[in-house]
Design an enzyme around this catalytic site. Sequence first.
Site, mmCIF file in Angstrom:
data_model
loop_
_atom_site.group_PDB
_atom_site.id
_atom_site.type_symbol
_atom_site.label_atom_id
_atom_site.label_comp_id
_atom_site.label_asym_id
_atom_site.label_seq_id
_atom_site.Cartn_x
_atom_site.Cartn_y
_atom_site.Cartn_z
ATOM 1 N N HIS A 285 -48.414 -58.109 36.067
ATOM 2 C CA HIS A 285 -49.081 -56.804 36.054
ATOM 3 C C HIS A 285 -50.517 -56.923 36.556
ATOM 4 C CE1 HIS A 285 -46.257 -54.024 33.961
ATOM 5 N NE2 HIS A 285 -45.669 -55.179 33.729
ATOM 6 N N LYS B 180 -65.839 -21.585 19.743
ATOM 7 C CA LYS B 180 -66.156 -20.378 20.501
ATOM 8 C C LYS B 180 -65.709 -19.142 19.720
ATOM 9 C CE LYS B 180 -65.061 -18.109 24.899
ATOM 10 N NZ LYS B 180 -64.251 -18.226 26.147
ATOM 11 N N THR C 6 -47.124 -41.719 13.112
ATOM 12 C CA THR C 6 -47.582 -40.411 12.632
ATOM 13 C C THR C 6 -49.091 -40.411 12.383
ATOM 14 O OG1 THR C 6 -47.067 -40.966 10.318
ATOM 15 C CG2 THR C 6 -45.341 -39.907 11.614
ATOM 16 N N LYS D 196 -45.670 -35.420 11.242
ATOM 17 C CA LYS D 196 -46.769 -35.534 10.279
ATOM 18 C C LYS D 196 -47.110 -34.149 9.749
ATOM 19 C CE LYS D 196 -50.001 -38.608 8.796
ATOM 20 N NZ LYS D 196 -49.660 -39.915 8.172
#
Length: 494
Positions: free
Chosen positions: A68, A190, A239, A179
């Site tokens: 790689h 906002k 999770t 979860k």
Amino acid sequence: MLTMDDLNQMDTQTLTDTLGSIFEHSSWIAEKSAALRPFSSLSDLHRKMTGIVKAADRETQLDVINKHPRLGTKKTMSSESIKEQQNAGLSKLEQQEYEEFLKLNEHYYDRFGFPFILAVKGKTKQDIHQALLERLENERESEFQQALIEIYRIARFRLADIITEKGETQMKRTMSYGKGNVFAYRTFLKPLTGVKQIPESSFTGRDNTVVGVDVTCEIGGDAFLPSFTDGDNTLVVATDSMKNFIQRHLASYEGTTTEGFLHYVAHRFLDTYSHMDTITLTGEDIPFEAMPAYEEKELTASRLVFRRSRNERSRSVLKAERSGNTITITEQYSEIMDLQLVKVSGNSFAGFIRDEYTTLPEDGNRPLFVYLNISWQYENTNDAYASDPARYVAAEQVRDLASTVFHELETPSIQHLIYHIGCRILARFPQLTDVSFQSQNHTWDTVVEEIPGSKGKVYTEPRPPFGFQRFTVTREDAEKEKQKTAKTAGSLKA
């Protein structure tokens, strides 16, 4: 895109050529996998290919790792690696960024003896830089195993890019995990402004100085089957990672509503983890109300101090699924839950069937205490995200509409009440397709029927069981009610 049937019918050389780049410069893995056919699914193919690597000796595994390229390098690499690094922004590094990646990669290689590997799909250059810094602190064996895990993930992503599971027999099973109770709070989101004003409500928007949300995240996909059947966690997103993903994305969310946040997070999840097929997000608002503040001899709403509201709860639900490279919203609705309303008079319940099982007396004027869950769906789901605030329906407005109709209506039954509440909501907000109710009757039991000198009575909580109703009011219902009202008004005018 290829199918499993295509792969199963190929000769060994064609299969090797087709899958030879799934593991970087390691076509021998594809060649060996030919003997493991037939492949029943993409997950089965991936499991068999990774199994070949897992069964290999340590030296061979190290060779696979060393094939790689280093992330951020400008040296020659496979076309797949080039594409993956381009999508992560690594091909457009500024000179200073390039030198930083080069230095960290060299440091990593010197420390561990193999290149830093990360499945970069869905990640930014900032994500990669942070992961590189963190993993430099690990022990060599831990990093060796992590490198293999990342290679398995890369292989899964590459397989998904060239193979479709269309036409395969899908297993009819429940398979998901997730979860719950992911609490996230943000200050100075906002503000929500520009909502449509309606006569029944004083709601004009939310300043969003303090925003809280309780999110449940549930994901699914065939890629997770090995985690159940074989205990193979190669493609499992922990999770805990889901929790962190949701909380951190609240910082980058630029919208104004929970509905919009769920839409944003769902897309980011499926973009980041391409092996996920479905995601369901439920977000329950945690409202905060400004406390009074005495400033300059005047009582005003504080801009700094808020109290958490303990009233009814509003939440949003969004389900999304992946089909090829397209993400589709399959379900979206908003709702207000546990709205508890009591009307002390003007409510009756009479004319129902009376037989040998009936003990309830008819009542022409009773206090009526109801619990309401009200949900609403948009014809165009984009309206739920408040990109055009004038087409957004706020839970506060639905709450106020429900109480207004309750106030106005002489109520012969709860069924009649919720029907008219639904019709009013649809009349005010034609962008909705329907309004659904789950209602409960918690009308109090009378303790003292008459109080001298007062028209009041004393009540207590009703004994269980309680009555309930479920009903959906449609756009057609609202139109019929509108015509009926117009006809009645015309008759009175005549």
